[in-house]
Design a protein around this motif. Structure first.
Motif, PDB file in Angstrom:
ATOM      1  N   ASP A 167      49.501   7.221  38.384  1.00 18.49           N
ATOM      2  CA  ASP A 167      50.034   8.183  39.350  1.00 18.49           C
ATOM      3  C   ASP A 167      50.325   9.525  38.674  1.00 18.49           C
ATOM      4  N   GLU A 168      50.839   9.492  37.448  1.00 18.29           N
ATOM      5  CA  GLU A 168      51.120  10.729  36.709  1.00 18.29           C
ATOM      6  C   GLU A 168      49.829  11.464  36.358  1.00 18.29           C
ATOM      7  N   VAL A 169      48.805  10.728  35.968  1.00 18.22           N
ATOM      8  CA  VAL A 169      47.502  11.338  35.664  1.00 18.22           C
ATOM      9  C   VAL A 169      46.942  11.991  36.929  1.00 18.22           C
ATOM     10  N   LYS A 170      46.980  11.267  38.036  1.00 18.89           N
ATOM     11  CA  LYS A 170      46.489  11.805  39.309  1.00 18.89           C
ATOM     12  C   LYS A 170      47.259  13.072  39.687  1.00 18.89           C
ATOM     13  N   ALA A 171      48.560  13.053  39.520  1.00 17.26           N
ATOM     14  CA  ALA A 171      49.379  14.227  39.836  1.00 17.26           C
ATOM     15  C   ALA A 171      48.997  15.427  38.973  1.00 17.26           C
ATOM     16  N   THR A 172      48.655  15.189  37.706  1.00 17.08           N
ATOM     17  CA  THR A 172      48.236  16.274  36.819  1.00 17.08           C
ATOM     18  C   THR A 172      46.940  16.897  37.313  1.00 17.08           C
ATOM     19  N   VAL A 173      45.976  16.067  37.679  1.00 19.61           N
ATOM     20  CA  VAL A 173      44.695  16.571  38.188  1.00 19.61           C
ATOM     21  C   VAL A 173      44.913  17.313  39.507  1.00 19.61           C
ATOM     22  N   GLU A 174      45.730  16.769  40.379  1.00 25.58           N
ATOM     23  CA  GLU A 174      46.007  17.441  41.651  1.00 25.58           C
ATOM     24  C   GLU A 174      46.711  18.776  41.434  1.00 25.58           C
ATOM     25  N   ARG A 175      47.604  18.830  40.456  1.00 27.54           N
ATOM     26  CA  ARG A 175      48.305  20.088  40.141  1.00 27.54           C
ATOM     27  C   ARG A 175      47.304  21.122  39.598  1.00 27.54           C
ATOM     28  N   PHE A 176      46.362  20.689  38.752  1.00 21.46           N
ATOM     29  CA  PHE A 176      45.310  21.564  38.260  1.00 21.46           C
ATOM     30  C   PHE A 176      44.586  22.213  39.445  1.00 21.46           C
ATOM     31  N   PHE A 177      44.214  21.408  40.433  1.00 24.80           N
ATOM     32  CA  PHE A 177      43.479  21.948  41.580  1.00 24.80           C
ATOM     33  C   PHE A 177      44.376  22.761  42.510  1.00 24.80           C
ATOM     34  N   GLU A 178      45.648  22.483  42.519  1.00 25.76           N
ATOM     35  CA  GLU A 178      46.567  23.340  43.273  1.00 25.76           C
ATOM     36  C   GLU A 178      46.487  24.768  42.718  1.00 25.76           C
ATOM     37  N   PRO A 184      34.682  12.250  42.004  1.00 26.48           N
ATOM     38  CA  PRO A 184      33.585  12.849  42.762  1.00 26.48           C
ATOM     39  C   PRO A 184      34.146  13.963  43.661  1.00 26.48           C
ATOM     40  N   TYR A 185      33.342  15.005  43.885  1.00 30.99           N
ATOM     41  CA  TYR A 185      33.843  16.143  44.665  1.00 30.99           C
ATOM     42  C   TYR A 185      32.740  16.808  45.463  1.00 30.99           C
ATOM     43  N   GLU A 186      33.165  17.629  46.415  1.00 27.94           N
ATOM     44  CA  GLU A 186      32.321  18.576  47.120  1.00 27.94           C
ATOM     45  C   GLU A 186      32.938  19.955  46.904  1.00 27.94           C
ATOM     46  N   PHE A 187      32.091  20.956  46.691  1.00 26.47           N
ATOM     47  CA  PHE A 187      32.593  22.319  46.506  1.00 26.47           C
ATOM     48  C   PHE A 187      32.149  23.164  47.690  1.00 26.47           C
ATOM     49  N   TRP A 188      33.132  23.834  48.280  1.00 28.89           N
ATOM     50  CA  TRP A 188      32.896  24.697  49.429  1.00 28.89           C
ATOM     51  C   TRP A 188      33.270  26.125  49.048  1.00 28.89           C
ATOM     52  N   PHE A 189      32.386  27.066  49.374  1.00 31.22           N
ATOM     53  CA  PHE A 189      32.606  28.481  49.084  1.00 31.22           C
ATOM     54  C   PHE A 189      32.707  29.226  50.414  1.00 31.22           C
ATOM     55  N   ASN A 190      33.874  29.813  50.658  1.00 30.99           N
ATOM     56  CA  ASN A 190      34.123  30.532  51.918  1.00 30.99           C
ATOM     57  C   ASN A 190      33.766  29.683  53.140  1.00 30.99           C
ATOM     58  N   GLY A 191      34.144  28.406  53.086  1.00 39.32           N
ATOM     59  CA  GLY A 191      33.939  27.510  54.218  1.00 39.32           C
ATOM     60  C   GLY A 191      32.544  26.931  54.345  1.00 39.32           C
ATOM     61  N   ARG A 192      31.657  27.260  53.411  1.00 35.76           N
ATOM     62  CA  ARG A 192      30.292  26.729  53.452  1.00 35.76           C
ATOM     63  C   ARG A 192      30.066  25.812  52.262  1.00 35.76           C
ATOM     64  N   PHE A 193      29.411  24.694  52.547  1.00 40.20           N
ATOM     65  CA  PHE A 193      29.113  23.745  51.478  1.00 40.20           C
ATOM     66  C   PHE A 193      28.236  24.410  50.423  1.00 40.20           C
ATOM     67  N   LEU A 206      36.943  13.593  46.369  1.00 36.58           N
ATOM     68  CA  LEU A 206      36.638  12.529  47.320  1.00 36.58           C
ATOM     69  C   LEU A 206      37.315  11.214  46.967  1.00 36.58           C
ATOM     70  N   SER A 207      37.584  11.003  45.680  1.00 41.31           N
ATOM     71  CA  SER A 207      38.264   9.781  45.247  1.00 41.31           C
ATOM     72  C   SER A 207      38.705   9.948  43.796  1.00 41.31           C
ATOM     73  N   PHE A 208      39.487   8.994  43.331  1.00 41.49           N
ATOM     74  CA  PHE A 208      39.959   8.965  41.948  1.00 41.49           C
ATOM     75  C   PHE A 208      39.679   7.589  41.363  1.00 41.49           C
ATOM     76  N   ASN A 209      39.153   7.558  40.153  1.00 39.22           N
ATOM     77  CA  ASN A 209      39.070   6.330  39.368  1.00 39.22           C
ATOM     78  C   ASN A 209      39.743   6.663  38.045  1.00 39.22           C
ATOM     79  N   ILE A 210      40.916   6.103  37.824  1.00 35.64           N
ATOM     80  CA  ILE A 210      41.736   6.466  36.670  1.00 35.64           C
ATOM     81  C   ILE A 210      41.913   5.265  35.759  1.00 35.64           C
ATOM     82  N   GLN A 211      41.691   5.495  34.475  1.00 36.54           N
ATOM     83  CA  GLN A 211      41.907   4.480  33.448  1.00 36.54           C
ATOM     84  C   GLN A 211      42.907   5.033  32.442  1.00 36.54           C
ATOM     85  N   VAL A 212      43.845   4.208  32.014  1.00 36.37           N
ATOM     86  CA  VAL A 212      44.871   4.626  31.051  1.00 36.37           C
ATOM     87  C   VAL A 212      44.962   3.594  29.944  1.00 36.37           C
TER      88      VAL A 212
END
Length: 152
Positions: free
Chosen positions: A24-35, A110-119, A94-100
């Protein structure tokens, strides 16, 4: 015998709970990075990364050759900080697979990148993290980028 079974079950439960907490802490770090990434706030991003972070991208160029590109973290941070206000970068995980294992972790996202609302493209991020003085830091980030084979 019942005591041993109960003790084993308790220790197993505590171990699994601690492992989940670390994930959960690892996931929170990655989510904070993207914030920080989405807000254009490099201060937030810097909270999540090591000052010695290695950043790379693996992709196939137009000629069909596999390429590994190394990125400079300072250039990445500068691009975030100077992004024009009319540009919206939206990387959707799209999802998280975390190993510690102890003070080392990997997050596969895995991710999708959207630029100005367009894939724009899709791929996978692979984050390597190190627990530094009780705080998870991203020490290595490699991603793939492609337009074929995406869900979009």
């Amino acid at each position: 015998m019942k005591f041993c079974t109960l003790l084993f079950a308790l220790l197993f439960s505590l171990t699994m709970s601690a492992q989940q907490s670390e994930k959960d802490e690892v996931k929170a770090t990655v989510e904070r990075f993207f914030e920080g990434f989405h807000k254009g706030d490099t201060t937030i991003i810097k909270e999540t990364i090591s000052d010695k972070i290695i950043m790379q991208t693996a992709f196939r160029n137009r000629e069909g050759k596999d390429v590994l590109n190394s990125d400079d973290a300072n250039k990445f941070l500068n691009a975030i900080a100077t992004r024009p206000d009319d540009q919206k970068w939206d990387e959707r995980l799209l999802s998280f697979n975390i190993q510690v294992d102890g003070n080392m972790a990997n997050a596969w996202t895995p991710y999708e990148f959207w630029f100005n609302g367009r894939f724009s493209h899709c791929g996978v991020n692979s984050f390597q993290l190190f627990k530094d003085n009780g705080s998870w830091k991203i020490i290595y980030l490699i991603d793939t980028r492609r337009r074929q084979g995406c869900k979009e």
